[in-house]
Design an enzyme around this catalytic site. Structure first.
Site, PDB file in Angstrom:
ATOM      1  CE  LYS A 124       1.255   8.238   8.024  1.00  5.55           C
ATOM      2  NZ  LYS A 124      -0.201   8.051   7.979  1.00  5.55           N
ATOM      3  CE  LYS A 159       5.651   9.036   7.258  1.00  2.00           C
ATOM      4  NZ  LYS A 159       5.335   9.005   5.822  1.00  2.00           N
ATOM      5  NE  ARG A 209      -2.153   7.086  -2.660  1.00  2.00           N
ATOM      6  CZ  ARG A 209      -3.086   7.532  -1.819  1.00  2.00           C
ATOM      7  NH1 ARG A 209      -4.359   7.483  -2.168  1.00  2.00           N
ATOM      8  NH2 ARG A 209      -2.750   8.014  -0.642  1.00  2.00           N
ATOM      9  NE  ARG A 224      -0.604  12.076  -3.403  1.00  2.00           N
ATOM     10  CZ  ARG A 224      -0.703  11.188  -2.417  1.00  2.00           C
ATOM     11  NH1 ARG A 224      -1.791  11.154  -1.657  1.00  2.00           N
ATOM     12  NH2 ARG A 224       0.276  10.342  -2.186  1.00  2.00           N
ATOM     13  NE  ARG A 232       1.507  19.513   5.742  1.00  2.00           N
ATOM     14  CZ  ARG A 232       0.460  20.044   6.386  1.00  2.00           C
ATOM     15  NH1 ARG A 232      -0.241  19.297   7.207  1.00  2.00           N
ATOM     16  NH2 ARG A 232       0.141  21.308   6.219  1.00  2.00           N
ATOM     17  CG  ASP A 272       1.029   7.758  -0.326  1.00  2.00           C
ATOM     18  OD1 ASP A 272       0.259   7.637  -1.302  1.00  2.00           O
ATOM     19  OD2 ASP A 272       0.670   8.227   0.764  1.00  2.00           O
ATOM     20  CD  GLU A 280       1.463   7.639   4.505  1.00  2.61           C
ATOM     21  OE1 GLU A 280       0.263   7.363   4.254  1.00  2.61           O
ATOM     22  OE2 GLU A 280       1.817   8.680   5.072  1.00  2.61           O
ATOM     23  CG  ASN A 282      -2.396   5.384   1.719  1.00  2.07           C
ATOM     24  OD1 ASN A 282      -2.677   6.039   2.710  1.00  2.07           O
ATOM     25  ND2 ASN A 282      -1.319   5.626   0.982  1.00  2.07           N
TER      26      ASN A 282
END
Length: 313
Positions: A124, A159, A209, A224, A232, A272, A280, A282
């Site tokens: 994050k 979050k 993604r 997504r 979400r 993201d 984000e 990842n």
């Protein structure tokens, strides 16, 4: 090559969608030997890092997909590559594993992603390194500052900094009747730091993604798309994955971050992106290989094993 994968328990892997399985299948198809190591089977003894691992044979049967050899102790450096693919949560046991993997590197092991880079890039918080690509964001544990941020933007996402798969993500409006309890719950009454971001309405078109392998983007993202009534887009939260070519903005973000992150030892990264905003970075065990490959024909696992072969030969 002998490639060791640090994984979750093998019986928990869903071969129809798991990216680690896609990597293993691609590696075997090229004649490489693959080994599985559980997180608890990394240890330091006698001045070296030891892994208790099993060589795997892939059966081709999705219901009974592997045969495991007898457990064997090996020095970590005896493998040509060690691929860290343990899923979050990124707890202290995960941190201890990165310490062990880093000690193994000092003895000659080649570990991907670099353990220190994993530790240094909270998934994050890492977006703070690239503010030119982020929506308005605040990281704090102070309720008063979160309320000020909400008053300024009117519609925000909260979050935790250690969440995964969309867990504990809340959307708040200024007229919400649960503002206090949501903030108190997420911050543990001011004892835990969280992130708040301005709500990005383009989430209805998907949380994309974008995969980066060895500094270069995969040419397709997986958008997504949230299910009805959800904020979400995470697949774990019921989102639907749709592969799409990268947009010009996706390309800009990926080509800017890619070389920087690769130079730090991050061979595989999953960005993201919602709309035009990075949300984000990842670095632990990025996914979506199989979904992109199935929908586009682009061999993501092939690109990954190509990169791994370049790194170790």
């Amino acid at each position: 090559m002998k490639i060791a994968f640090v994984l979750d328990p093998l019986d928990s892997i869903k071969t129809y969608k798991d990216s680690s399985f896609a990597m293993m299948r691609e590696a075997v198809a090229r004649g490489h030997r693959i080994f599985s190591i559980m997180q608890e089977d990394l240890l330091w003894r006698g001045g070296d890092v030891i892994a208790i691992g099993n060589e795997l044979e892939l059966t081709g049967n999705p219901d009974d997909w592997y045969r495991a050899g007898k457990p064997v102790e090996s020095k970590l450096a005896e493998f040509d590559a060690v691929v860290m693919r343990k899923d979050p949560p990124f707890d202290m046991e995960y941190v201890y594993s990165t310490y062990l993997l880093e000690l193994g590197q000092r003895k000659g092991a080649r570990v991907f992603n670099h353990p220190r880079a994993i530790r240094d890039n909270n998934e994050k918080m890492a977006i703070a390194r690239f503010p030119q690509f982020t929506a308005p964001t605040i990281v704090t544990r102070h309720e008063s500052l979160i309320r000020e941020f909400l008053a300024e933007h009117g519609d925000i996402i909260l979050k935790p900094l250690d969440g995964m798969g969309g867990t504990s993500i809340f959307r708040l409006h200024t007229n919400d009747h649960n503002i206090g309890v949501v903030i108190e719950t997420l911050t543990h009454y001011g004892r835990r730091t969280i992130m708040a971001q301005r709500y990005i309405p383009e989430i209805v078109h998907g949380d994309k993604r974008v995969l980066i392998i060895d500094g270069k983007p995969v040419p397709y993202s997986l958008a997504r798309i949230p299910k009805q009534g959800e904020t979400r887009g995470n697949l774990a939260a019921g989102g639907r994955g749709v592969a799409r070519p990268l947009s010009a903005r996706d390309e800009e973000i990926a080509t800017t971050l890619g070389p920087i992150l690769a130079a730090e030892g991050l061979l595989l990264v999953g960005l993201d992106v919602i709309g035009d905003y990075l949300t984000e970075v990842n670095v632990t065990s990025p996914t979506c290989f199989q979904e992109i490959t199935e929908q586009t024909g682009f061999n993501v696992a092939g690109m990954m094993i190509d990169a791994l072969e370049r790194q170790v030969t």
